[in-house]
Design a protein around this motif. Structure first.
Motif, short mmCIF file in Angstrom:
data_model
loop_
_atom_site.label_atom_id
_atom_site.label_comp_id
_atom_site.label_asym_id
_atom_site.label_seq_id
_atom_site.Cartn_x
_atom_site.Cartn_y
_atom_site.Cartn_z
N GLU A 121 33.07 35.12 38.40
CA GLU A 121 32.52 36.22 39.05
C GLU A 121 31.28 35.58 39.87
OE1 GLU A 121 33.40 39.74 35.96
OE2 GLU A 121 31.29 39.17 36.26
N ARG A 145 28.23 37.57 41.99
CA ARG A 145 27.36 38.53 42.29
C ARG A 145 26.24 38.41 42.91
NH1 ARG A 145 29.05 43.05 38.92
NH2 ARG A 145 30.57 42.29 37.14
N THR A 200 35.22 37.84 43.02
CA THR A 200 35.93 37.03 41.90
C THR A 200 36.83 35.93 42.56
OG1 THR A 200 37.85 38.64 41.51
CG2 THR A 200 35.73 38.90 40.50
N LEU A 209 30.17 41.97 44.58
CA LEU A 209 30.96 41.22 43.57
C LEU A 209 32.12 40.75 44.11
CD1 LEU A 209 31.69 40.28 40.62
CD2 LEU A 209 32.77 42.62 40.69
#
Lengths: 117, 110
Positions: free
Chosen positions: A22, A24, A78, A76
Motif C-alpha cells: 500500500e 498512502r 496499491t 491510496l
C-alpha cells in the motif's frame, strides 16, 4: 513537507503467493502516483503510473498481469505482486504527486523490501 | 531514450571538504532536472531542482546549475557536514515521466 507512507516496510513470502503493498499520501490528495522498483546499486526504474479512477499506465517490459495496480482513492494506491517468484525480490518505492496551482512536487514513500523465497 | 548518468560511489570526504557529484543526462525536448537525497532508513526527498537551461537550484548549501550545452547538472557543496552523509540521486522529468541515476553514496567523516 508532505508525507507518503508505504506498508509493509518489508515482507518475506513463499514463491507462488501474492503480496499487496500500500502507498498512502497522508496529508494531501494525489491523483497521480508512481511505482518504482530498485535493484541493489541501481537506479529507480519506473514500473507504472497510477491514476486515480482509471487504469494504470505500465512501462514497457512491465507485466500488467503480474503487477496489479489499483488507485482506489485520492490517497491510496496499491501494488499487488501476483504469484511472486524469487526474481521479483526487490525494493519497491512509490511516490505521489502533490499539485499546488501549476507547481507539482513528487514525494516518495520509504519503500518496501520484498523477499520471495 | 531519456537517461541519467551519475558518478559511482561511494564518495568519502572529511568534514568541511568540497563536494562535487557529477551528473549528465540524455533527453529529448526540455526536461526539468532534480537532485534527490535519501538518508538512511528514509524515503527520497527533493533536494533541489532546475526547470530550464542556466537555472541554478540551491538548498541547504547545495547547488546545481542546469547546463544544456554540456547536458550536465553537477551537484556541489562548499563545505560538507557529517549530517550530509546519504545517497544522492540525479533525476530528470520529461513528458511527465521521471528517470533516475543510479545514486551516489556520500560518506562524510568527522
Amino acid at each position: 513537507g508532505a508525507v507518503v507512507s508505504q506498508h509493509p516496510s518489508w515482507v518475506i513470502c513463499k514463491s507462488g503467493t501474492s503480496v499487496k503493498i500500500e502507498c498512502r499520501s497522508l496529508d494531501f490528495q494525489a491523483t497521480t502516483m508512481f511505482w518504482y522498483r530498485q535493484f541493489p546499486k541501481q537506479s529507480l526504474m519506473l514500473m507504472a503510473t497510477s491514476n486515480e479512477g482509471s487504469k494504470a499506465t505500465y512501462e514497457q517490459g512491465v507485466e500488467k498481469d503480474k503487477f496489479l495496480i489499483n488507485h482506489a482513492s485520492l490517497t491510496l494506491s496499491t501494488l499487488t505482486v501476483t504469484s511472486a517468484h524469487p526474481e521479483d525480490s526487490s525494493f519497491y518505492i512509490c511516490s505521489a504527486i502533490m499539485r499546488e496551482g501549476v507547481q507539482e512536487t513528487q514525494y516518495f514513500g520509504p519503500g518496501t523490501r520484498l523477499l520471495v523465497l | 531514450g531519456d537517461s541519467v548518468t551519475q558518478m559511482e560511489g561511494p564518495v568519502t570526504l572529511s568534514e568541511e571538504a568540497f563536494l562535487t557529484i557529477n551528473c549528465t543526462y540524455t533527453a529529448t525536448g526540455y526536461p526539468s532536472l532534480f537532485w534527490y537525497v535519501q538518508y538512511p532508513g528514509e524515503g527520497l526527498q527533493l533536494l533541489l531542482k532546475a526547470t530550464k537551461a542556466d537555472d541554478k537550484g540551491s538548498n541547504k548549501g547545495f547547488e546545481a546549475t542546469y547546463r544544456k550545452e554540456t547536458t550536465s547538472f553537477h551537484l556541489e557543496k562548499g563545505s560538507v557536514q557529517v549530517s550530509d552523509s546519504a545517497v544522492y540521486f540525479c533525476a530528470l522529468r520529461n513528458f511527465n515521466k521521471f528517470y533516475f541515476g543510479s545514486g551516489t553514496k556520500l560518506n562524510v567523516k568527522p
